[in-house]
Design a protein around this motif. Sequence first.
Motif, PDB file in Angstrom:
ATOM      1  N   GLN A  29       0.824  -1.204   0.000  1.00  0.00           N
ATOM      2  CA  GLN A  29       0.000   0.000   0.000  1.00  0.00           C
ATOM      3  C   GLN A  29       0.863   1.261   0.000  1.00  0.00           C
ATOM      4  O   GLN A  29       0.576   2.212  -0.732  1.00  0.00           O
ATOM      5  CB  GLN A  29      -0.958   0.021   1.205  1.00  0.00           C
ATOM      6  N   VAL A  30       1.917   1.256   0.817  1.00  0.00           N
ATOM      7  CA  VAL A  30       2.819   2.415   0.870  1.00  0.00           C
ATOM      8  C   VAL A  30       3.530   2.581  -0.469  1.00  0.00           C
ATOM      9  O   VAL A  30       3.595   3.677  -1.024  1.00  0.00           O
ATOM     10  CB  VAL A  30       3.838   2.271   2.023  1.00  0.00           C
ATOM     11  N   TRP A  31       4.052   1.486  -1.006  1.00  0.00           N
ATOM     12  CA  TRP A  31       4.798   1.553  -2.258  1.00  0.00           C
ATOM     13  C   TRP A  31       3.910   1.990  -3.427  1.00  0.00           C
ATOM     14  O   TRP A  31       4.271   2.847  -4.219  1.00  0.00           O
ATOM     15  CB  TRP A  31       5.443   0.202  -2.570  1.00  0.00           C
ATOM     16  N   ALA A  32       2.730   1.375  -3.535  1.00  0.00           N
ATOM     17  CA  ALA A  32       1.854   1.603  -4.682  1.00  0.00           C
ATOM     18  C   ALA A  32       0.989   2.851  -4.536  1.00  0.00           C
ATOM     19  O   ALA A  32       0.474   3.365  -5.523  1.00  0.00           O
ATOM     20  CB  ALA A  32       0.956   0.385  -4.906  1.00  0.00           C
ATOM     21  N   GLY A  33       0.824   3.319  -3.295  1.00  0.00           N
ATOM     22  CA  GLY A  33      -0.072   4.445  -3.085  1.00  0.00           C
ATOM     23  C   GLY A  33      -1.531   4.080  -3.325  1.00  0.00           C
ATOM     24  O   GLY A  33      -2.342   4.912  -3.692  1.00  0.00           O
ATOM     25  N   LYS A  34      -1.850   2.812  -3.133  1.00  0.00           N
ATOM     26  CA  LYS A  34      -3.210   2.300  -3.344  1.00  0.00           C
ATOM     27  C   LYS A  34      -3.705   1.637  -2.074  1.00  0.00           C
ATOM     28  O   LYS A  34      -2.938   1.369  -1.164  1.00  0.00           O
ATOM     29  CB  LYS A  34      -3.224   1.276  -4.479  1.00  0.00           C
ATOM     30  N   GLN A  35      -4.998   1.357  -2.042  1.00  0.00           N
ATOM     31  CA  GLN A  35      -5.596   0.632  -0.935  1.00  0.00           C
ATOM     32  C   GLN A  35      -5.900  -0.796  -1.369  1.00  0.00           C
ATOM     33  O   GLN A  35      -6.507  -1.005  -2.429  1.00  0.00           O
ATOM     34  CB  GLN A  35      -6.900   1.298  -0.494  1.00  0.00           C
ATOM     35  N   ALA A  36      -5.491  -1.772  -0.562  1.00  0.00           N
ATOM     36  CA  ALA A  36      -5.878  -3.155  -0.802  1.00  0.00           C
ATOM     37  C   ALA A  36      -7.357  -3.296  -0.461  1.00  0.00           C
ATOM     38  O   ALA A  36      -7.818  -2.749   0.537  1.00  0.00           O
ATOM     39  CB  ALA A  36      -5.038  -4.095   0.053  1.00  0.00           C
ATOM     40  N   VAL A  37      -8.093  -4.012  -1.300  1.00  0.00           N
ATOM     41  CA  VAL A  37      -9.537  -4.147  -1.130  1.00  0.00           C
ATOM     42  C   VAL A  37      -9.902  -5.624  -1.122  1.00  0.00           C
ATOM     43  O   VAL A  37      -9.446  -6.398  -1.974  1.00  0.00           O
ATOM     44  CB  VAL A  37     -10.285  -3.425  -2.279  1.00  0.00           C
ATOM     45  N   HIS A  38     -10.727  -6.014  -0.148  1.00  0.00           N
ATOM     46  CA  HIS A  38     -11.201  -7.394  -0.059  1.00  0.00           C
ATOM     47  C   HIS A  38     -12.063  -7.695  -1.284  1.00  0.00           C
ATOM     48  O   HIS A  38     -13.009  -6.961  -1.591  1.00  0.00           O
ATOM     49  CB  HIS A  38     -12.016  -7.573   1.229  1.00  0.00           C
ATOM     50  N   ALA A  39     -11.747  -8.768  -1.994  1.00  0.00           N
ATOM     51  CA  ALA A  39     -12.412  -9.082  -3.257  1.00  0.00           C
ATOM     52  C   ALA A  39     -13.906  -9.343  -3.099  1.00  0.00           C
ATOM     53  O   ALA A  39     -14.693  -8.994  -3.978  1.00  0.00           O
ATOM     54  CB  ALA A  39     -11.746 -10.291  -3.909  1.00  0.00           C
ATOM     55  N   GLU A  40     -14.325  -9.945  -2.002  1.00  0.00           N
ATOM     56  CA  GLU A  40     -15.731 -10.304  -1.839  1.00  0.00           C
ATOM     57  C   GLU A  40     -16.565  -9.185  -1.223  1.00  0.00           C
ATOM     58  O   GLU A  40     -17.701  -8.977  -1.613  1.00  0.00           O
ATOM     59  CB  GLU A  40     -15.853 -11.569  -0.998  1.00  0.00           C
ATOM     60  N   THR A  41     -15.998  -8.460  -0.239  1.00  0.00           N
ATOM     61  CA  THR A  41     -16.790  -7.464   0.478  1.00  0.00           C
ATOM     62  C   THR A  41     -16.580  -6.044  -0.022  1.00  0.00           C
ATOM     63  O   THR A  41     -17.403  -5.174   0.235  1.00  0.00           O
ATOM     64  CB  THR A  41     -16.469  -7.487   1.985  1.00  0.00           C
ATOM     65  N   GLY A  42     -15.454  -5.790  -0.698  1.00  0.00           N
ATOM     66  CA  GLY A  42     -15.142  -4.436  -1.140  1.00  0.00           C
ATOM     67  C   GLY A  42     -14.601  -3.550  -0.032  1.00  0.00           C
ATOM     68  O   GLY A  42     -14.328  -2.382  -0.247  1.00  0.00           O
ATOM     69  N   LEU A  48     -10.681  -3.145   7.567  1.00  0.00           N
ATOM     70  CA  LEU A  48     -10.695  -4.466   8.196  1.00  0.00           C
ATOM     71  C   LEU A  48      -9.746  -4.526   9.386  1.00  0.00           C
ATOM     72  O   LEU A  48     -10.091  -5.062  10.442  1.00  0.00           O
ATOM     73  CB  LEU A  48     -10.292  -5.548   7.190  1.00  0.00           C
ATOM     74  N   ALA A  49      -8.538  -3.971   9.219  1.00  0.00           N
ATOM     75  CA  ALA A  49      -7.542  -3.984  10.291  1.00  0.00           C
ATOM     76  C   ALA A  49      -8.036  -3.181  11.489  1.00  0.00           C
ATOM     77  O   ALA A  49      -7.857  -3.595  12.642  1.00  0.00           O
ATOM     78  CB  ALA A  49      -6.209  -3.440   9.779  1.00  0.00           C
ATOM     79  N   ALA A  50      -8.661  -2.033  11.231  1.00  0.00           N
ATOM     80  CA  ALA A  50      -9.175  -1.202  12.327  1.00  0.00           C
ATOM     81  C   ALA A  50     -10.277  -1.926  13.083  1.00  0.00           C
ATOM     82  O   ALA A  50     -10.329  -1.896  14.315  1.00  0.00           O
ATOM     83  CB  ALA A  50      -9.685   0.131  11.780  1.00  0.00           C
ATOM     84  N   ARG A  51     -11.168  -2.596  12.344  1.00  0.00           N
ATOM     85  CA  ARG A  51     -12.247  -3.346  12.997  1.00  0.00           C
ATOM     86  C   ARG A  51     -11.687  -4.486  13.835  1.00  0.00           C
ATOM     87  O   ARG A  51     -12.115  -4.725  14.961  1.00  0.00           O
ATOM     88  CB  ARG A  51     -13.239  -3.864  11.960  1.00  0.00           C
ATOM     89  N   GLN A  52     -10.703  -5.201  13.296  1.00  0.00           N
ATOM     90  CA  GLN A  52     -10.093  -6.305  14.039  1.00  0.00           C
ATOM     91  C   GLN A  52      -9.402  -5.801  15.297  1.00  0.00           C
ATOM     92  O   GLN A  52      -9.488  -6.407  16.360  1.00  0.00           O
ATOM     93  CB  GLN A  52      -9.100  -7.063  13.161  1.00  0.00           C
TER      94      GLN A  52
END
Length: 61
Positions: A29-42, A48-52
């Motif tokens: 995420q830091v390298w790409a400047g993008k957000q990883a997104v869960h494929a099923e839930t979006g 997700l990390a904050a909720r966990q």
Amino acid sequence: MIAVERTGRIYHGIDLDPLYVDLAIRRWQVWAGKQAVHAETGETFDALAARQFQQDADHAE
């Protein structure tokens, strides 16, 4: 993941230790400047990390 991003390919990975997976995603995420997104839930990885984290804190009380 970063090498795959550089070459324009699609990445599918697996690891036994969730901490290594989380670290790899955060680095990407830091390298790409993008957000990883869960494929099923979006839902984003950060959401997700904050909720966990909150669930773990609630269970520790």
